[in-house]
Design a protein around this motif. Structure first.
Motif, PDB file in Angstrom:
ATOM      1  N   SER A  69       9.799   0.777  17.955  1.00 49.58           N
ATOM      2  CA  SER A  69      10.434   1.275  16.739  1.00 49.58           C
ATOM      3  C   SER A  69       9.709   2.500  16.192  1.00 49.58           C
ATOM      4  O   SER A  69       8.549   2.752  16.494  1.00 49.58           O
ATOM      5  N   ASN A  70      10.411   3.230  15.372  1.00 49.36           N
ATOM      6  CA  ASN A  70       9.917   4.451  14.746  1.00 49.36           C
ATOM      7  C   ASN A  70       9.958   4.270  13.231  1.00 49.36           C
ATOM      8  O   ASN A  70      11.042   4.055  12.686  1.00 49.36           O
ATOM      9  N   PRO A  71       8.816   4.269  12.519  1.00 53.79           N
ATOM     10  CA  PRO A  71       7.497   4.784  12.923  1.00 53.79           C
ATOM     11  C   PRO A  71       6.448   3.695  13.170  1.00 53.79           C
ATOM     12  O   PRO A  71       5.278   4.013  13.348  1.00 53.79           O
ATOM     13  N   LEU A  72       6.836   2.409  13.186  1.00 52.35           N
ATOM     14  CA  LEU A  72       5.842   1.334  13.249  1.00 52.35           C
ATOM     15  C   LEU A  72       5.485   0.928  14.670  1.00 52.35           C
ATOM     16  O   LEU A  72       4.574   0.128  14.871  1.00 52.35           O
ATOM     17  N   LEU A  73       6.195   1.455  15.657  1.00 48.98           N
ATOM     18  CA  LEU A  73       5.875   1.258  17.067  1.00 48.98           C
ATOM     19  C   LEU A  73       5.808  -0.222  17.450  1.00 48.98           C
ATOM     20  O   LEU A  73       5.033  -0.629  18.321  1.00 48.98           O
ATOM     21  N   ARG A  74       6.649  -1.042  16.816  1.00 48.92           N
ATOM     22  CA  ARG A  74       6.767  -2.441  17.180  1.00 48.92           C
ATOM     23  C   ARG A  74       7.851  -2.603  18.242  1.00 48.92           C
ATOM     24  O   ARG A  74       8.852  -1.895  18.233  1.00 48.92           O
ATOM     25  N   THR A  75       7.666  -3.571  19.106  1.00 52.87           N
ATOM     26  CA  THR A  75       8.552  -3.736  20.253  1.00 52.87           C
ATOM     27  C   THR A  75       9.328  -5.040  20.145  1.00 52.87           C
ATOM     28  O   THR A  75       8.731  -6.099  19.896  1.00 52.87           O
ATOM     29  N   PRO A  76      10.637  -5.007  20.325  1.00 54.22           N
ATOM     30  CA  PRO A  76      11.440  -6.238  20.250  1.00 54.22           C
ATOM     31  C   PRO A  76      11.291  -7.087  21.506  1.00 54.22           C
ATOM     32  O   PRO A  76      10.961  -6.589  22.585  1.00 54.22           O
ATOM     33  N   ASP A  77      11.568  -8.372  21.362  1.00 60.23           N
ATOM     34  CA  ASP A  77      11.543  -9.317  22.473  1.00 60.23           C
ATOM     35  C   ASP A  77      12.877  -9.232  23.203  1.00 60.23           C
ATOM     36  O   ASP A  77      13.807 -10.009  22.944  1.00 60.23           O
ATOM     37  N   LEU A  78      12.976  -8.273  24.120  1.00 58.20           N
ATOM     38  CA  LEU A  78      14.257  -8.041  24.786  1.00 58.20           C
ATOM     39  C   LEU A  78      14.681  -9.206  25.666  1.00 58.20           C
ATOM     40  O   LEU A  78      15.894  -9.453  25.834  1.00 58.20           O
ATOM     41  N   HIS A 133      -0.622   2.224  14.140  1.00 62.22           N
ATOM     42  CA  HIS A 133       0.571   1.687  14.789  1.00 62.22           C
ATOM     43  C   HIS A 133       0.747   2.402  16.130  1.00 62.22           C
ATOM     44  O   HIS A 133       0.990   3.616  16.182  1.00 62.22           O
ATOM     45  N   TYR A 134       0.601   1.636  17.201  1.00 61.45           N
ATOM     46  CA  TYR A 134       0.669   2.191  18.555  1.00 61.45           C
ATOM     47  C   TYR A 134       0.983   1.022  19.488  1.00 61.45           C
ATOM     48  O   TYR A 134       0.403  -0.069  19.319  1.00 61.45           O
ATOM     49  N   PRO A 135       1.900   1.177  20.435  1.00 62.17           N
ATOM     50  CA  PRO A 135       2.332   0.023  21.240  1.00 62.17           C
ATOM     51  C   PRO A 135       1.194  -0.737  21.911  1.00 62.17           C
ATOM     52  O   PRO A 135       1.231  -1.965  22.008  1.00 62.17           O
ATOM     53  N   LYS A 136       0.172  -0.038  22.354  1.00 66.28           N
ATOM     54  CA  LYS A 136      -0.930  -0.689  23.065  1.00 66.28           C
ATOM     55  C   LYS A 136      -1.720  -1.629  22.155  1.00 66.28           C
ATOM     56  O   LYS A 136      -2.299  -2.624  22.613  1.00 66.28           O
ATOM     57  N   TYR A 137      -1.774  -1.314  20.859  1.00 60.82           N
ATOM     58  CA  TYR A 137      -2.574  -2.102  19.929  1.00 60.82           C
ATOM     59  C   TYR A 137      -1.709  -2.901  18.955  1.00 60.82           C
ATOM     60  O   TYR A 137      -2.198  -3.399  17.948  1.00 60.82           O
ATOM     61  N   SER A 138      -0.447  -3.022  19.264  1.00 58.12           N
ATOM     62  CA  SER A 138       0.481  -3.756  18.408  1.00 58.12           C
ATOM     63  C   SER A 138       0.479  -5.244  18.758  1.00 58.12           C
ATOM     64  O   SER A 138       0.248  -5.621  19.913  1.00 58.12           O
ATOM     65  N   PRO A 139       0.734  -6.116  17.789  1.00 58.63           N
ATOM     66  CA  PRO A 139       0.907  -7.543  18.097  1.00 58.63           C
ATOM     67  C   PRO A 139       2.062  -7.800  19.063  1.00 58.63           C
ATOM     68  O   PRO A 139       2.136  -8.873  19.668  1.00 58.63           O
ATOM     69  N   THR A 140       2.948  -6.812  19.206  1.00 57.18           N
ATOM     70  CA  THR A 140       4.095  -6.956  20.113  1.00 57.18           C
ATOM     71  C   THR A 140       3.850  -6.294  21.462  1.00 57.18           C
ATOM     72  O   THR A 140       4.796  -6.042  22.213  1.00 57.18           O
ATOM     73  N   LYS A 141       2.588  -6.017  21.793  1.00 62.12           N
ATOM     74  CA  LYS A 141       2.267  -5.339  23.047  1.00 62.12           C
ATOM     75  C   LYS A 141       2.859  -6.069  24.259  1.00 62.12           C
ATOM     76  O   LYS A 141       3.332  -5.438  25.216  1.00 62.12           O
ATOM     77  N   HIS A 142       2.829  -7.402  24.264  1.00 66.15           N
ATOM     78  CA  HIS A 142       3.313  -8.145  25.427  1.00 66.15           C
ATOM     79  C   HIS A 142       4.800  -7.927  25.664  1.00 66.15           C
ATOM     80  O   HIS A 142       5.262  -7.947  26.800  1.00 66.15           O
ATOM     81  N   PHE A 143       5.558  -7.678  24.590  1.00 68.21           N
ATOM     82  CA  PHE A 143       6.975  -7.372  24.764  1.00 68.21           C
ATOM     83  C   PHE A 143       7.155  -5.986  25.389  1.00 68.21           C
ATOM     84  O   PHE A 143       8.051  -5.769  26.199  1.00 68.21           O
ATOM     85  N   TYR A 144       6.300  -5.056  24.972  1.00 66.99           N
ATOM     86  CA  TYR A 144       6.330  -3.724  25.578  1.00 66.99           C
ATOM     87  C   TYR A 144       5.972  -3.815  27.056  1.00 66.99           C
ATOM     88  O   TYR A 144       6.646  -3.238  27.924  1.00 66.99           O
ATOM     89  N   ASP A 145       4.919  -4.556  27.354  1.00 70.01           N
ATOM     90  CA  ASP A 145       4.455  -4.652  28.738  1.00 70.01           C
ATOM     91  C   ASP A 145       5.478  -5.305  29.654  1.00 70.01           C
ATOM     92  O   ASP A 145       5.485  -5.045  30.866  1.00 70.01           O
ATOM     93  N   ASN A 146       6.348  -6.141  29.094  1.00 72.84           N
ATOM     94  CA  ASN A 146       7.404  -6.754  29.912  1.00 72.84           C
ATOM     95  C   ASN A 146       8.332  -5.712  30.526  1.00 72.84           C
ATOM     96  O   ASN A 146       8.912  -5.937  31.593  1.00 72.84           O
ATOM     97  N   CYS A 147       8.469  -4.574  29.853  1.00 70.68           N
ATOM     98  CA  CYS A 147       9.372  -3.515  30.322  1.00 70.68           C
ATOM     99  C   CYS A 147       8.617  -2.270  30.779  1.00 70.68           C
ATOM    100  O   CYS A 147       9.252  -1.281  31.177  1.00 70.68           O
ATOM    101  N   LYS A 148       7.313  -2.298  30.688  1.00 65.59           N
ATOM    102  CA  LYS A 148       6.517  -1.135  31.067  1.00 65.59           C
ATOM    103  C   LYS A 148       6.534  -0.966  32.586  1.00 65.59           C
ATOM    104  O   LYS A 148       6.322  -1.921  33.335  1.00 65.59           O
TER     105      LYS A 148
END
Length: 626
Positions: free
Chosen positions: A382-391, A512-527
């Motif tokens: 997301s913009n600007p909080l860089l949180r990632t949804p659980d797709l 706020h950055y995807p690597k250091y977000s609590p939602t990093k694992h959701f980002y990594d699922n699609c990385k």
């Protein structure tokens, strides 16, 4: 990396100047101090009167305003009317419908849509392979300007500045005329006074080649004498257009540019090769290639739009046409206009602004009780909080309860992530890192051929889709995107450096950055295996005074937009949510937030710039203690 930017653009301290400097079609504007951003939001003349440009959906470019004024002068009344310009008649019709819908008391006959087409007597047969001037103007009473501006901003349907320049010349020399003047040749054309703006079309005399970080090609069109001009003294960017098009835009070359852009988005074109040779190359197995990994996916499933928000607007529109009118979900705190489109067009939206597991629990309960939904929109991240949804969970809910998933991949960037397997529709702003130069707008929509709504969506697109991207814009977009892969890799590295610097400073409250977000694992699922965490990050400060000092001392370009080849910073919440700061804060978007779009600068330079700004913060402490 050869050919990429080693030093930043000169820090632009001039309020209202174009970003990049000396770029007539720039998509950002210099707001170099915290005070200038606040003054812009409060409408203070010392800022507004200096603005040479602005983000195109928020600022009507001078070339567009000039053509609109010319049309009203010829076809209406400058004292009481204004005009809004669109690339096609259907865009104009949607604007008229919106104006009437939002102003139920207005006299509908006071709003009219005028179509301008080539004059057949002034278009020789040899020009049939050239792009011809066409435009639609919606003329409306001046008091409806706020509503017209809302339509322009939220939908992205408006004409581009290059398109307006192209049509201005044709309008001035009479080779583009209002349609009704041809159907009734004996009727004199309405005129409200002498023609104005009889001036030649401007060229994009932007910064010299490579100034914004693109590696140079070796073709004749790009050869210069090293000071940004050719041997004949013509700016590189001007020669580029003249040799390709001669300002008479060749349809075939423009179509090739659009095809190359779509192939880059598909992942099948990875080479930094100019047209038309790039269309003949096969993917290089040795490149850092990323693909969509969806069986049956092809370039035919990619649609281009004049800007990213227009792609989002039409994704919503196509789904409503294909599936019928049902409410939607906005999951996660989004870029502001995405939510506005879902609110203002169609039967409404439920806003889950935290993007939390608890909100998905609530959604599942509603679906279990029988509630029907059209779609769920989300950003990744997301913009600007860089949180990632659980797709993964969202996709499972969509399959079970029959709704579409629409993902904005702009921030993640499809070279870093692959979200298509989870989404019915993916859209992106090509204005951002795909282009990088900050001098052209563009957007894309992608359909997933493996998911249930594909056939219906494809059928709608076959009848409804219009290619509205102006041909000259497509040429710039294709040229800018040739080194997209190299730039993405460099920016990924730089962004992580900045994130680490900010995290280490005591004045910074949160990064706020995807690597250091609590939602990093959701980002990594699609990385993707070779992907990174993108070039966008933001931070908040413990004190507003620290945020202001840091921003004022930060010697980067400063203005709206993101994804530029040079680092671009902005007090994003002040600009996007100034009149709703408390509302935004409840979702984590605090007023002290500064957003950074990291560029191609070398590590030494980028560390020096951020160290200097962070080092200025104690000066604020000393000043406050006196």
């Amino acid at each position: 990396m050869p050919g990429l930017l080693a030093t930043p653009l000169p820090w632009n301290q001039t309020v209202g100047d174009t970003v990049p400097p000396n770029t007539p079609h720039a998509v950002s504007v210099s707001l170099p101090t915290w005070k200038s951003n606040v003054a812009y939001e409060e409408g203070e003349r010392w800022v507004l009167d200096k603005m040479q440009c602005g983000y195109p959906r928020f600022f009507i470019h001078k070339s567009i305003d000039r053509l609109a004024t010319s049309i009203v002068q010829q076809q209406g009344d400058l004292e009481t009317e204004k005009a809004m310009l669109f690339p096609t008649a259907s865009c104009g019709r949607r604007c008229v419908e919106f104006l009437i819908q939002q102003n139920p008391g207005v006299d509908a006959t006071s709003i009219r849509s005028l179509d301008f087409i080539p004059h057949p007597d002034k278009i020789p047969s040899a020009s049939l392979k050239r792009v011809l001037p066409r435009a639609t103007a919606v003329v409306y009473p001046k008091e409806l300007w706020p509503t017209a501006k809302v339509f322009w901003q939220h939908t992205g349907e408006g004409m581009s500045s290059r398109h307006a320049e192209f049509c201005q010349k044709a309008f001035d020399d009479g080779s583009m005329v209002e349609r009704s003047t041809l159907s009734q040749p004996n009727t004199p054309r309405l005129s409200k006074g002498p023609r104005r703006y009889q001036r030649p079309m401007s060229l994009d005399h932007g910064t010299p080649q490579d100034t914004n970080g693109h590696g140079g090609s070796t073709s004749q069109e790009d050869k210069s004498n090293g000071n940004g001009t050719t041997e004949n003294g013509v700016p590189d960017s001007a020669l580029f257009v003249e040799e390709r098009f001669g300002r008479n835009l060749d349809i075939t070359l423009a179509q090739n540019a659009k095809l190359a852009v779509r192939r880059r988005i598909a992942g099948s074109l990875t080479a930094n090769v100019e047209l038309p040779h790039s269309l003949e190359t096969k993917p290089d197995e040795n490149t850092n290639q990323r693909d969509r990994e969806v069986p049956g996916f092809s370039v035919d499933d990619i649609y281009l739009y004049p800007m990213g928000m227009n792609a989002m607007f039409h994704a919503h529109r196509v789904l409503r046409t294909a599936r019928g009118e049902m409410p939607s979900i906005m999951y996660g705190f989004p870029y502001v206009d995405t939510l506005k489109v879902l609110e203002k067009f169609g039967p409404g939206v439920t806003f889950y602004g935290y993007g939390s597991a608890e909100e998905l629990d609530d959604l599942e309960r509603r679906l279990q009780s029988g509630e029907k939904l059209l779609s769920l929109f989300c950003e990744f991240p997301s913009n600007p909080l860089l949180r990632t949804p659980d797709l993964k969970r969202i996709r499972a809910l969509a399959d079970r309860y029959d709704f579409a998933v629409v993902v904005d991949e702009t921030i993640g960037n499809f070279l870093n992530i692959n979200v298509l397997p989870y989404a019915d529709v993916v859209f992106s702003s090509l204005t951002k890192i795909f282009s990088g130069d900050g001098n052209v707008m563009g957007g894309s929509m992608i359909l997933n051929p493996q998911l249930p709504y594909y056939s219906k969506l494809k059928q709608v697109q076959e009848t409804e889709y219009e290619d509205k991207m102006f041909e000259e814009d497509a040429l710039y977009l294709e040229r800018n995107s040739r080194d997209f892969i190299l730039r993405t890799d460099r920016i990924n590295v730089n962004a992580e450096i900045v994130a680490n610097m900010l995290r280490a400073h005591p004045a910074v409250k949160q990064v706020h950055y995807p690597k250091y977000s609590p939602t990093k694992h959701f980002y990594d699922n699609c990385k993707l295996p070779n992907g990174g965490y993108g070039g966008l990050l933001s931070c908040t400060f413990h004190r507003m005074e620290d945020a202001q000092v840091f921003y004022d001392y930060l010697e980067t370009q400063k203005g709206p937009s993101l994804g530029t080849n040079f680092t671009l910073s902005s007090p994003f919440v002040i600009l996007a949510h100034y009149n709703e700061l408390d509302w935004a804060a409840q979702f984590g978007c605090e007023a002290t937030l500064v957003r950074f779009s990291i560029g191609l600068e070398d590590e030494v330079t980028i560390r020096k710039v951020f160290d200097y700004a962070l080092g200025a913060i104690p000066q604020a402490d000393a000043a406050l203690s006196k």
